[in-house]
Design an enzyme around this catalytic site. Structure first.
Site, mmCIF file in Angstrom:
data_model
loop_
_atom_site.group_PDB
_atom_site.id
_atom_site.type_symbol
_atom_site.label_atom_id
_atom_site.label_comp_id
_atom_site.label_asym_id
_atom_site.label_seq_id
_atom_site.Cartn_x
_atom_site.Cartn_y
_atom_site.Cartn_z
ATOM 1 C CG ASP A 156 -0.821 5.266 -0.103
ATOM 2 O OD1 ASP A 156 -1.870 5.000 -0.944
ATOM 3 O OD2 ASP A 156 -1.059 4.862 0.975
ATOM 4 C CE LYS A 188 -8.071 5.024 4.298
ATOM 5 N NZ LYS A 188 -8.057 3.771 3.773
ATOM 6 C CB CYS A 204 29.338 -30.156 11.469
ATOM 7 S SG CYS A 204 27.531 -30.890 11.423
ATOM 8 C CD GLU A 253 -15.384 7.845 10.497
ATOM 9 O OE1 GLU A 253 -16.199 8.656 11.350
ATOM 10 O OE2 GLU A 253 -15.610 7.129 9.904
ATOM 11 C CB CYS A 273 22.837 -30.681 12.882
ATOM 12 S SG CYS A 273 24.635 -31.286 13.117
ATOM 13 C CE1 TYR A 320 -17.054 4.177 4.879
ATOM 14 C CE2 TYR A 320 -16.112 2.757 6.276
ATOM 15 C CZ TYR A 320 -16.394 3.213 4.937
ATOM 16 O OH TYR A 320 -15.758 2.703 3.726
ATOM 17 C CB CYS A 376 24.735 -29.811 9.853
ATOM 18 S SG CYS A 376 25.229 -28.440 10.404
ATOM 19 C CE LYS A 412 -4.075 5.166 3.122
ATOM 20 N NZ LYS A 412 -3.167 4.446 2.136
ATOM 21 N NE ARG A 427 -13.703 2.667 -4.342
ATOM 22 C CZ ARG A 427 -12.518 2.983 -3.625
ATOM 23 N NH1 ARG A 427 -12.436 4.050 -2.827
ATOM 24 N NH2 ARG A 427 -11.348 2.666 -4.227
ATOM 25 C CG ASP A 472 -6.345 -2.393 5.196
ATOM 26 O OD1 ASP A 472 -6.632 -1.977 4.294
ATOM 27 O OD2 ASP A 472 -5.148 -2.663 5.475
ATOM 28 C CB CYS A 483 27.507 -29.507 15.019
ATOM 29 S SG CYS A 483 26.792 -28.099 13.905
ATOM 30 C CG ASP A 504 -1.999 -0.999 1.238
ATOM 31 O OD1 ASP A 504 -1.948 -1.764 0.108
ATOM 32 O OD2 ASP A 504 -2.697 -1.059 2.173
ATOM 33 C CD GLU A 561 -13.476 -0.267 4.200
ATOM 34 O OE1 GLU A 561 -14.273 0.672 3.786
ATOM 35 O OE2 GLU A 561 -12.292 -0.605 3.674
#
Ligand code: IVH
Length: 730
Positions: free
Chosen positions: A73, A149, A452, A147, A468, A261, A449, A355, A170, A151, A474, A69, A209
């Site tokens: 932006d 926002k 070793c 308020e 291992c 909202y 490994c 934001k 939308r 997501d 080791c 995002d 939302e």
């Protein structure tokens, strides 16, 4: 004379970016440069438009974002700045004038009665202040509704005579997709407005939302992971995908939620208009009376100082909310004033989105490597092009195990989404599949490994982790065990970290942790990290190149001091599987000495409060290994105290109290604070609940402080904490 050879290649026909290869003395370096001279605004504009449109299509139509995002932006911001300087470039259909999203095929398209708009963004308080200024200069009122926002994805609900008749996405703002059948499966969304509590209009569009609560998202992803299926990147995309299901039955299985909202078209018809619709905050009361969910985080404020306070409080609570938020929305409260202020082609002038700094960014996964830890566990980790996320630079992120790599579907060379939420360690979330070029390659978990070369194995059937088995010899495991001895939860020796541990083993002064407490100045003279590389004079003391450095002397001093520290720290430092500070404290206080713990049988061990059968078995097995016993013997011979002295426990001022420490304190390390609480009979917890007695808040405290405030738990600063330790709660 060394030769330098440079190669530039244009990445795209119109682009200003070139890839750069430089050959210096035979080896190649790769990089990228931007050509600053030929920055043709028209070309850059065209490029931005194309990029933004491609990202919008990926985000809104396929629910598969191609950039974070924040990066998106930034592109929009650059476009707007470019158009401000060159207004002739701003064609009416530029993305700066339009709202992202289009009508996907498969759903009927519906025209909104009133346009659905986007919001202009602010990224800092300066932006907010400038916006406030504009509104107030225009004679707008000062009262603002603040308020969260949310997501999620925006939706428009139409109620005709109080009956829910349509749910529409939308889309491009004018026309959206008809998802009525899916919307109706959302629990908590009333299909009928409550006419008992408020008048009901003949037609109302209600905007809100749709989101997937964080807890539901985590649960869904855990379930998917257990079934070995691909997991979702984030709640927002999951919600969007869920709402676009062709079959509403599938949507119904996803616990989606909604918060409303805004009001769109509103015709009261024969009903008496409710005067509350004349303010934004009043409209929320009206929505609530109708039976619709509204946010309980909404507040009204006036002036930049009050708004700043709200934004800070909201950000502090960001990670303890039921849904994800990416900022706050500020709205002029008076709806008549809203109408006067009007809108630009894409966003209202009376509202602004503030934001928060991004917690998700994209970067390139350069490689996947594996490391071996102190318990022999071999874990893959991603090596990335370093990026800044949530305020810190990140170049590595653990990938946990091979199954996790497979589940995430990441390939070497992929663009990946990197997330660092709150104080959580950075995590590679997913690969951006749409950004693949075909040059990415699959990573294969090694069978031996990395340190070793011993063939890796699962400890028992069904384990996800490969280990291992060469724990004694080791080198990777030995180095990690030694570094761990210096960590906060063990002996808390600052100069003994991974780097020091590696240097001690590398120089051959330690074969394993057994000899750690026998180290002398003569030994350290053989370790380059702990010696001076030139003559020096400090505080009147002159020393010569090759002498042990200040850090080296400090190491010896700290090791000496460590010999007298409490028994539980010795237990932790031994790297017994499953024995962390909590179990170690329980064992130490139940038995009082290492000998007594070694002598106890499994049943006796597991009867200890806070120990249990898994830890008991692990402790027993550990002491049964001959080379482990030799380490204990050597430490004992070097003077490490393996007995707790009773009676010097001090006063138990905090008996029975649960205390949470959050943020950083000046006079205590995190471990030190815990130790002080436990030593006085208190319980140091990590999460705040209604059972917490006190929350101690240091610098940069996060959501826990907010949670305490919310629950009404008493909050102390560091001075208050010191007093509490001394005098108890009275
Ligand atoms: S008001 C005309 N309020 O953010 C004003 N939008 O970036 C319309 N959003 O499209 C939006 N929380 O999907 C508003 N409390 C909130 C919001 C909110 C999230 C979304 C909404 C909008 C987008 C703009």
């Amino acid at each position: 004379m060394p030769r330098l050879w440079l190669e530039f290649k244009k990445l795209e026909p119109n682009a200003l970016n070139y890839s750069l290869r430089a050959n210096v003395g035979g080896s190649w370096w790769n990089g990228a440069v931007t050509d600053p001279i030929s920055q043709d605004p028209r070309a850059r504009h065209a490029e931005l438009v194309q990029e933004i449109e491609a990202h919008r299509a990926a985000y809104y139509e396929r629910d598969q974002p191609t950039v974070s995002d924040a990066e998106y932006d930034a592109l929009e911001r650059e476009l707007r700045e470019l158009e401000a300087m060159h207004p002739e470039l701003a064609e009416p259909d530029s993305p700066s004038h339009t709202v992202g999203g289009a009508v996907a095929t498969g759903f009927a398209s519906v025209r909104h009665r009133e346009r659905m708009m986007s919001l202009d963004n602010a990224f800092d308080l300066k932006d907010v202040a400038a916006w406030l200024d504009r509104i107030e200069k225009g004679g707008g009122p000062r009262e603002l509704v603040c308020e969260p926002k949310i997501d999620g994805l925006s939706i428009s609900l139409t109620y005709e005579d109080g009956i829910l008749t349509q749910g529409v996405t939308r889309g491009d703002g004018t026309t959206g997709e008809d998802v009525t059948a899916n919307i109706k499966t959302i629990a908590g969304l009333t299909h009928r407005l409550d006419r008992e509590r408020a008048p009901v209009p003949s037609i109302v569009e209600i905007r809100g939302e749709v989101y997937l609560p964080v807890a539901a998202f985590d649960e869904l992803n855990t379930a998917l992971a257990e079934e070995g299926k691909a997991t979702y990147a984030n709640p927002r995309n999951t919600a969007a995908g869920s709402l676009r299901q062709k079959d509403p039955k599938v949507t119904a299985t996803r616990p989606l939620a909604i918060t409303t909202y805004a009001l769109g078209a509103l015709e009261w018809g024969a009903a008496i208009p409710d005067p509350r619709a004349e303010t934004q905050i009043g409209a929320y009361a009206l929505l609530a009376d109708w039976g619709l969910p509204v946010s309980d985080l909404t507040e009204t404020h006036a002036g930049i100082a009050a708004i700043e306070g709200y934004l800070n409080r909201l950000e502090a609570r960001r990670h303890s909310l039921v849904h994800e938020i990416d900022g706050a929305v500020l709205k002029v409260n008076d709806r008549a004033a809203q109408r006067l202020l009007g809108a630009t082609s894409r966003a209202p002038r009376w509202a602004l989105a503030y934001k928060f700094p991004p917690e998700e960014v994209t970067t390139r996964l350069e490689d996947i490597r594996v490391g071996v830890g102190r318990t022999g566990r071999v874990t893959p980790y991603g090596v990335m092009t370093p990026v800044t996320v949530a305020g810190s630079t990140v170049a590595f992120a653990t990938l946990h195990n091979a199954d996790e790599v497979r589940r995430k579907g990441v390939l070497i060379g992929d663009t990946v989404v990197l997330r660092k939420a709150g104080d959580v360690i950075p995590e590679i979330v997913t690969a951006v599949v749409a950004a693949r070029t075909g040059t990415e390659r699959e990573w294969i978990m090694p069978t031996s490994c990395p340190s070793c070369g011993t063939t890796l194995a699962r400890q028992k059937e069904g384990d996800v982790d490969l280990r291992c088995p060469n724990a004694e010899k080791c080198r990777g495991q030995i180095v990690d065990r030694i570094g761990f001895i210096g960590s906060r939860g063990a002996f808390d020796i600052e100069v003994l970290g991974d780097k020091a541990a590696a240097a001690l083993v590398e120089a051959g002064v330690l074969d394993d942790e057994g000899g750690l407490f026998d180290l002398t100045e003569t030994d350290l003279k053989r370790v380059p990290l702990f010696t001076l590389d030139q003559d020096s004079k400090k505080d009147g003391v002159s020393r010569r190149a090759g002498d042990v450095s200040t850090n080296g002397l400090k190491l010896l001093e700290n090791l000496e001091a460590a010999k007298a520290r409490p028994l539980w720290r010795v237990l932790v430092a031994l790297s017994i599987r499953h024995v962390g500070p909590t179990a170690a404290r329980a064992l130490a206080s139940a038995f009082g000495s290492l000998d007594a713990i070694r002598a106890a049988d499994e049943v006796t061990l597991s009867a200890v409060d806070g120990v249990g059968p898994v830890i008991a078995r692990s402790v027993q097995e550990w002491f049964g290994v001959p080379w482990h016993a030799r380490i204990v013997e050597r430490w004992g011979a070097a003077g490490v105290r393996m007995v707790d002295e009773r009676g010097d426990a001090g006063e138990r001022t905090l008996e029975g109290l649960a205390i949470v420490v959050t943020g950083s304190l000046q006079g205590f390390s995190r471990e030190g604070a815990t130790e002080a609480i436990v030593a006085r009979g208190g319980k140091a917890s990590s999460s705040v609940s209604k059972n917490t007695d006190f929350v101690v808040v240091g610098e940069n405290a996060g959501s826990k402080a907010a949670k305490a405030e919310e629950l009404g738990v008493p909050i102390l600063d560091e001075a208050g904490f010191t007093r509490l330790l001394e005098n108890g709660p009275g």
